[in-house]
Design a protein around this motif. Structure first.
Motif, mmCIF file in Angstrom:
data_model
loop_
_atom_site.group_PDB
_atom_site.id
_atom_site.type_symbol
_atom_site.label_atom_id
_atom_site.label_comp_id
_atom_site.label_asym_id
_atom_site.label_seq_id
_atom_site.Cartn_x
_atom_site.Cartn_y
_atom_site.Cartn_z
ATOM 1 N N VAL A 134 35.693 -20.975 -31.846
ATOM 2 C CA VAL A 134 35.325 -19.606 -31.464
ATOM 3 C C VAL A 134 36.569 -18.836 -31.034
ATOM 4 N N ARG A 135 37.451 -19.496 -30.308
ATOM 5 C CA ARG A 135 38.663 -18.815 -29.821
ATOM 6 C C ARG A 135 39.733 -18.709 -30.900
ATOM 7 N N ALA A 136 39.758 -19.650 -31.831
ATOM 8 C CA ALA A 136 40.843 -19.693 -32.810
ATOM 9 C C ALA A 136 40.595 -18.845 -34.043
ATOM 10 N N PHE A 137 39.320 -18.574 -34.344
ATOM 11 C CA PHE A 137 38.978 -17.906 -35.602
ATOM 12 C C PHE A 137 38.182 -16.647 -35.303
ATOM 13 N N ASP A 138 38.724 -15.493 -35.671
ATOM 14 C CA ASP A 138 38.126 -14.224 -35.265
ATOM 15 C C ASP A 138 37.303 -13.547 -36.354
ATOM 16 N N ALA A 139 37.103 -14.205 -37.487
ATOM 17 C CA ALA A 139 36.483 -13.530 -38.628
ATOM 18 C C ALA A 139 34.986 -13.781 -38.742
ATOM 19 N N PHE A 140 34.292 -13.929 -37.626
ATOM 20 C CA PHE A 140 32.837 -14.052 -37.666
ATOM 21 C C PHE A 140 32.227 -13.319 -36.487
ATOM 22 N N ASP A 141 30.929 -13.035 -36.584
ATOM 23 C CA ASP A 141 30.245 -12.187 -35.616
ATOM 24 C C ASP A 141 29.343 -12.959 -34.657
ATOM 25 N N VAL A 142 28.711 -14.010 -35.159
ATOM 26 C CA VAL A 142 27.657 -14.715 -34.421
ATOM 27 C C VAL A 142 27.920 -16.214 -34.476
ATOM 28 N N LEU A 143 27.788 -16.882 -33.330
ATOM 29 C CA LEU A 143 27.877 -18.338 -33.307
ATOM 30 C C LEU A 143 26.505 -18.923 -33.597
ATOM 31 N N ILE A 177 31.398 -15.167 -25.129
ATOM 32 C CA ILE A 177 31.374 -13.926 -24.350
ATOM 33 C C ILE A 177 32.753 -13.269 -24.330
ATOM 34 N N GLU A 178 33.778 -14.037 -24.060
ATOM 35 C CA GLU A 178 35.127 -13.485 -23.894
ATOM 36 C C GLU A 178 35.730 -12.987 -25.203
ATOM 37 N N THR A 179 35.237 -13.485 -26.333
ATOM 38 C CA THR A 179 35.738 -13.007 -27.623
ATOM 39 C C THR A 179 34.840 -11.928 -28.233
ATOM 40 N N GLY A 180 33.800 -11.530 -27.509
ATOM 41 C CA GLY A 180 32.934 -10.457 -27.977
ATOM 42 C C GLY A 180 31.984 -10.848 -29.078
ATOM 43 N N ARG A 181 31.668 -12.142 -29.186
ATOM 44 C CA ARG A 181 30.718 -12.594 -30.202
ATOM 45 C C ARG A 181 29.303 -12.551 -29.635
ATOM 46 N N VAL A 182 28.362 -12.867 -30.487
ATOM 47 C CA VAL A 182 26.951 -12.944 -30.105
ATOM 48 C C VAL A 182 26.469 -14.368 -30.344
ATOM 49 N N LEU A 183 25.630 -14.864 -29.469
ATOM 50 C CA LEU A 183 25.074 -16.209 -29.591
ATOM 51 C C LEU A 183 23.746 -16.146 -30.333
ATOM 52 N N GLY A 211 26.614 -12.996 -20.930
ATOM 53 C CA GLY A 211 26.069 -12.772 -22.268
ATOM 54 C C GLY A 211 24.858 -11.861 -22.208
ATOM 55 N N ARG A 212 24.756 -10.945 -23.150
ATOM 56 C CA ARG A 212 23.651 -9.981 -23.122
ATOM 57 C C ARG A 212 22.888 -9.889 -24.446
ATOM 58 N N TYR A 213 23.425 -10.466 -25.513
ATOM 59 C CA TYR A 213 22.821 -10.276 -26.826
ATOM 60 C C TYR A 213 22.620 -11.606 -27.551
ATOM 61 N N VAL A 214 21.549 -11.679 -28.314
ATOM 62 C CA VAL A 214 21.307 -12.804 -29.215
ATOM 63 C C VAL A 214 20.789 -12.271 -30.541
ATOM 64 N N THR A 215 21.072 -13.000 -31.597
ATOM 65 C CA THR A 215 20.349 -12.814 -32.848
ATOM 66 C C THR A 215 19.281 -13.894 -32.921
#
Length: 256
Positions: A134-143, A177-183, A211-215
């Protein structure tokens, strides 16, 4: 509109679901849908989970609109980062999910990976790898599916057990959370009482940490699985104070 933001059609190596059948199933349930085909380079011992992005886009672009989005689920592996980035440049994907499917180039689906290893060492490695990616790769939106390993682990209790692995899971949640992704709240196992019990503290902690958002994603490979357990998932999200979102053009939007 509520969206099922994780599904696989025949462009994924492990699915034969036809787009028309998937769209019809989603319409019947009154939800939107995102196709997120598998992209996993170097799957061991089997054909790569790779598809042609331009062919995919040409086949499905006519369906794309307010209720259908086109995305991809990429396997998070350090050795594949550059190839994934190149792939993502070939089509204007709406959503990119990042998921852990492999550890040490071993497919977590198969039992042989767990042989001779304790649950503690495998689960620590799983969460440690996930947080690092999650910290090393920035090219995705959702974990994607934080509990994926619980589907296949061969231990007496295969669940992710927040009470036991809280430090490792917290590291994943903080990275998201710190990288601005969504869980993602993956709904595939929410019909299982034990799985639900173990997931509740994870999402409660996600909110506690900021965290505030989920898909919501069913991970459907067949039409009948689309939107599975969504009522329970939406109730859980509301209880945890989490807003359900989806993505269009890589931009997050609230589901109503």
């Amino acid at each position: 509109m509520l969206f099922d933001s994780h599904s696989h059609t025949a462009f994924s190596a492990d699915s034969e679901m036809q787009a028309e059948a998937a769209i019809e199933a989603a319409e019947t349930k009154g939800i939107g849908l995102v196709f997120t085909e598998h992209l996993d380079f170097d799957f061991p011992g089997e054909e790569d989970f790779v598809f042609d992005p331009e062919q995919y886009w040409n086949a499905y672009e006519s369906f794309r609109g307010e209720t259908l989005r086109l995305g991809v689920e990429v396997g998070l592996e350090a050795a594949a980062h550059d190839r994934v980035r190149t792939f993502l440049q070939k089509a204007p994907f709406d959503l990119v999910i990042g998921s852990i499917h492999l550890l040490e180039h071993h497919d977590l689906y198969y039992k042989d990976y767990y042989a001779g290893k304790t649950k503690e060492e495998v689960f620590h490695r799983y969460f440690q790898t996930m947080a690092g990616e999650v910290r090393a790769f920035d090219a995705f939106d959702v974990l994607g599916h934080i509990d994926y390993i619980a589907r296949y682990a061969t231990y007496e209790n295969p669940e992710i057990e927040y009470g036991v692995y809280h430090d490792d899971i917290d590291a994943v949640l903080c990275a998201v959370i710190e990288t601005g992704r969504v869980l993602e709240l993956n709904t595939r196992r929410l019909g299982e009482r034990r799985a639900l019990k173990e997931l509740v503290p994870v999402y409660a902690r996600y909110h506690e940490l900021g965290g505030r958002y989920v898909t919501l994603g069913s991970d459907a490979h067949t039409p009948d699985a689309i939107g599975a357990n969504f009522a329970r998932a939406r109730e859980l999200a509301e209880q945890m104070g989490l807003s359900v979102v989806t993505f269009a053009g890589r931009e997050m939007e609230l589901c109503k």
